[in-house]
Motif scaffolding. Structure first.
Motif, mmCIF file in Angstrom:
data_model
loop_
_atom_site.group_PDB
_atom_site.id
_atom_site.type_symbol
_atom_site.label_atom_id
_atom_site.label_comp_id
_atom_site.label_asym_id
_atom_site.label_seq_id
_atom_site.Cartn_x
_atom_site.Cartn_y
_atom_site.Cartn_z
ATOM 1 N N ASN A 24 0.820 -1.211 0.000
ATOM 2 C CA ASN A 24 0.000 0.000 0.000
ATOM 3 C C ASN A 24 0.857 1.266 0.000
ATOM 4 O O ASN A 24 0.458 2.277 -0.584
ATOM 5 C CB ASN A 24 -0.936 -0.002 1.211
ATOM 6 N N ARG A 26 3.602 1.657 -1.577
ATOM 7 C CA ARG A 26 4.059 1.848 -2.956
ATOM 8 C C ARG A 26 2.926 2.229 -3.895
ATOM 9 O O ARG A 26 3.073 3.110 -4.735
ATOM 10 C CB ARG A 26 4.727 0.580 -3.469
ATOM 11 N N LYS A 27 1.797 1.558 -3.772
ATOM 12 C CA LYS A 27 0.694 1.730 -4.719
ATOM 13 C C LYS A 27 -0.360 2.733 -4.247
ATOM 14 O O LYS A 27 -0.984 3.385 -5.063
ATOM 15 C CB LYS A 27 0.008 0.385 -4.997
ATOM 16 N N GLY A 28 -0.602 2.802 -2.951
ATOM 17 C CA GLY A 28 -1.611 3.715 -2.419
ATOM 18 C C GLY A 28 -3.038 3.301 -2.735
ATOM 19 O O GLY A 28 -3.905 4.146 -2.927
ATOM 20 N N TRP A 29 -3.293 2.005 -2.804
ATOM 21 C CA TRP A 29 -4.616 1.514 -3.174
ATOM 22 C C TRP A 29 -5.628 1.601 -2.040
ATOM 23 O O TRP A 29 -6.814 1.792 -2.272
ATOM 24 C CB TRP A 29 -4.538 0.063 -3.620
ATOM 25 N N PHE A 30 -5.197 1.414 -0.791
ATOM 26 C CA PHE A 30 -6.121 1.277 0.332
ATOM 27 C C PHE A 30 -5.948 2.403 1.343
ATOM 28 O O PHE A 30 -4.889 2.984 1.479
ATOM 29 C CB PHE A 30 -5.884 -0.052 1.064
ATOM 30 N N ARG A 31 -7.016 2.663 2.087
ATOM 31 C CA ARG A 31 -6.929 3.511 3.270
ATOM 32 C C ARG A 31 -6.594 2.599 4.447
ATOM 33 O O ARG A 31 -6.668 1.383 4.345
ATOM 34 C CB ARG A 31 -8.255 4.215 3.516
ATOM 35 N N GLU A 34 -9.229 0.048 5.441
ATOM 36 C CA GLU A 34 -9.329 -1.099 4.532
ATOM 37 C C GLU A 34 -8.210 -2.104 4.788
ATOM 38 O O GLU A 34 -8.427 -3.313 4.687
ATOM 39 C CB GLU A 34 -9.287 -0.619 3.084
ATOM 40 N N TRP A 38 -8.918 -6.008 5.798
ATOM 41 C CA TRP A 38 -8.370 -7.174 5.111
ATOM 42 C C TRP A 38 -7.450 -7.986 6.021
ATOM 43 O O TRP A 38 -7.369 -9.207 5.897
ATOM 44 C CB TRP A 38 -7.652 -6.765 3.825
#
Length: 54
Positions: A24, A26-31, A34, A38
């Motif tokens: 996350n 690196r990508k910044g997909w989730f808060r 979240e 998960w």
């Protein structure tokens, strides 16, 4: 050895949390909520597998 066995599922879930958190960053997909969600799902799955095994 038997006193350490109950910690293994928590350590496995913590390892997956570290991987998910690094991904996350690196990508910044989730808060953060979240990621916690998960991680709880992973912890439940690990405990279910652990209970079947033992």
């Amino acid at each position: 050895m038997s006193s350490i066995v109950h910690i293994v599922p928590i350590v496995v879930a913590a390892f997956f949390w570290c991987l998910l958190n690094a991904l996350n960053r690196r990508k910044g997909w989730f808060r953060i909520g979240e990621i916690i969600f998960w991680d709880v799902i992973i912890l439940i799955l690990v405990f279910l597998i652990w209970l079947i095994w033992f």
